[in-house]
Write a protein that holds these residues in place. Structure first.
Motif, PDB file in Angstrom:
ATOM      1  N   ILE A 207      -7.507 -11.701  -1.220  1.00  0.00           N
ATOM      2  CA  ILE A 207      -8.767 -11.440  -0.514  1.00  0.00           C
ATOM      3  C   ILE A 207      -8.929 -12.420   0.643  1.00  0.00           C
ATOM      4  O   ILE A 207      -9.300 -12.048   1.759  1.00  0.00           O
ATOM      5  CB  ILE A 207      -9.971 -11.540  -1.473  1.00  0.00           C
ATOM      6  N   GLY A 208      -8.638 -13.699   0.379  1.00  0.00           N
ATOM      7  CA  GLY A 208      -8.762 -14.713   1.423  1.00  0.00           C
ATOM      8  C   GLY A 208      -7.785 -14.497   2.563  1.00  0.00           C
ATOM      9  O   GLY A 208      -8.136 -14.657   3.739  1.00  0.00           O
ATOM     10  N   LEU A 209      -6.549 -14.130   2.220  1.00  0.00           N
ATOM     11  CA  LEU A 209      -5.505 -13.956   3.228  1.00  0.00           C
ATOM     12  C   LEU A 209      -5.637 -12.658   4.018  1.00  0.00           C
ATOM     13  O   LEU A 209      -5.082 -12.546   5.112  1.00  0.00           O
ATOM     14  CB  LEU A 209      -4.128 -13.978   2.558  1.00  0.00           C
ATOM     15  N   THR A 210      -6.357 -11.682   3.482  1.00  0.00           N
ATOM     16  CA  THR A 210      -6.452 -10.374   4.145  1.00  0.00           C
ATOM     17  C   THR A 210      -7.879 -10.052   4.564  1.00  0.00           C
ATOM     18  O   THR A 210      -8.259 -10.241   5.712  1.00  0.00           O
ATOM     19  CB  THR A 210      -5.894  -9.274   3.223  1.00  0.00           C
ATOM     20  N   LEU A 211      -8.695  -9.599   3.618  1.00  0.00           N
ATOM     21  CA  LEU A 211     -10.038  -9.132   3.953  1.00  0.00           C
ATOM     22  C   LEU A 211     -10.893 -10.219   4.587  1.00  0.00           C
ATOM     23  O   LEU A 211     -11.521 -10.013   5.633  1.00  0.00           O
ATOM     24  CB  LEU A 211     -10.732  -8.597   2.691  1.00  0.00           C
ATOM     25  N   VAL A 212     -10.938 -11.404   3.945  1.00  0.00           N
ATOM     26  CA  VAL A 212     -11.790 -12.469   4.470  1.00  0.00           C
ATOM     27  C   VAL A 212     -11.252 -13.004   5.787  1.00  0.00           C
ATOM     28  O   VAL A 212     -12.011 -13.226   6.744  1.00  0.00           O
ATOM     29  CB  VAL A 212     -11.928 -13.608   3.436  1.00  0.00           C
TER      30      VAL A 212
END
Length: 312
Positions: A207-212
């Motif tokens: 999530i941190g590496l992509t969406l966020v």
């Protein structure tokens, strides 16, 4: 899910409006003060567009989600090069001057390499956070020194056009308003993106590496696209370089000083991709000062491949 999608659309609308006003105000300041668009991009625009990364990383760390905090910075730095710079190059060739190649691009690569080394033990301590802040102060002081030298020499920013009628006070209001729109827009986008990611069962690191990271890079993307349409290529490159430096030194420096950060699921592969993208951009500009559509396509392809590797 419907509410999350509506938040995404609201975020995009605010980001578009904020980016237009931020670029207009920053360009006018550059014209009226004699500071080059590159330096404005490295400081005012870069710090403004990096504010979502700072807020998200601090809040994630305080909530015990350090993987999102670190992944946000690593992913944002990759997205700034593989998505934001690529988008600008696809719209209009991005020019890199000799001074930038010799001075600022090595600093961006150095920041990526420093983060690679700091995470060798899987965490960033409070002391290391303080060291990052000291380096940030040195970076800002250096940019202020360059700005003062330009102002003393009355170097007019010739490439900034169409803003002669905007006063400095009005331009400052544009910057403040634009930054506010970018902040609110990125928060709305992030709220929707994280909700969708968690509903799909994606891990915190991914999530941190992509969406966020993509969500917090949207201000850079919006500001860069707006600048590219107006052919402010100096500001485009300055924004990207400055944002990547600020992400490491300011975002992680402030966050780690408040609470030590663990890397979580962020691997050396992710850090290596960030470093390789930084080196690739530096070498591309060293080989040819103008980055055009071919390089843009290659950057987007590399970024798409990295996202596919993460999500598969």
């Amino acid at each position: 899910m419907l509410l999350a999608l509506l938040m995404l659309l609201l975020g995009v609308a605010l980001l578009t409006l904020g980016a237009d006003r931020l670029v207009a105000g920053s360009s006018a300041i550059a014209l009226r003060t004699g500071i080059s668009p590159l330096l404005i991009g490295l400081t005012v625009v870069a710090f403004a567009t990096s504010s979502p990364e700072l807020v998200v990383s601090v809040m994630a760390a305080l909530q015990g989600q350090s993987a999102i905090a670190v992944g946000n910075v690593v992913g944002s730095n990759i997205a700034n090069l593989g998505l934001v710079l690529a988008a600008a190059a696809l719209l209009y060739p991005v020019r890199c001057e000799q001074d930038t190649l010799r001075r600022e691009l090595p600093l961006m690569v150095g920041a990526a390499g420093l983060l690679f080394l700091l995470l060798y033990n899987g965490m960033i301590s409070r002391l290391e956070g303080v060291v990052l802040l000291v380096l940030l102060a040195a970076f800002v002081a250096y940019q202020v020194h360059l700005a003062r030298r330009q102002m003393a020499g009355h170097q007019v920013a010739e490439e900034v056009g169409g803003y002669a009628g905007i006063t400095v006070s009005r331009a400052t209001l544009f910057v403040v308003f634009g930054t506010g729109c970018l902040y609110v827009g990125s928060e709305a986008f992030l709220s929707g993106a994280i909700t969708i990611g968690r509903a799909l069962g994606v891990s915190e690191a991914v999530i941190g590496l992509t969406l966020v990271s993509v969500g917090t890079s949207l201000p850079e993307l919006a500001a860069t696209v707006a600048a590219a349409f107006k052919r402010e290529t100096g500001m485009v490159l300055g924004n990207i370089i400055g944002s990547n430096v600020f992400n490491v030194l300011a975002v992680l420096g402030i966050t780690a000083t408040i609470i030590p950060l663990g890397a979580g699921g962020i691997s050396y592969t992710d850090l290596s991709v960030m470093l390789l993208f930084s080196l690739a951009v530096w070498m591309a500009f060293a080989w040819r000062r103008d980055m055009g559509r071919v390089a843009g396509v290659l950057l987007v392809g590399g970024y798409a491949g990295y996202l596919a590797w993460l999500l598969v």
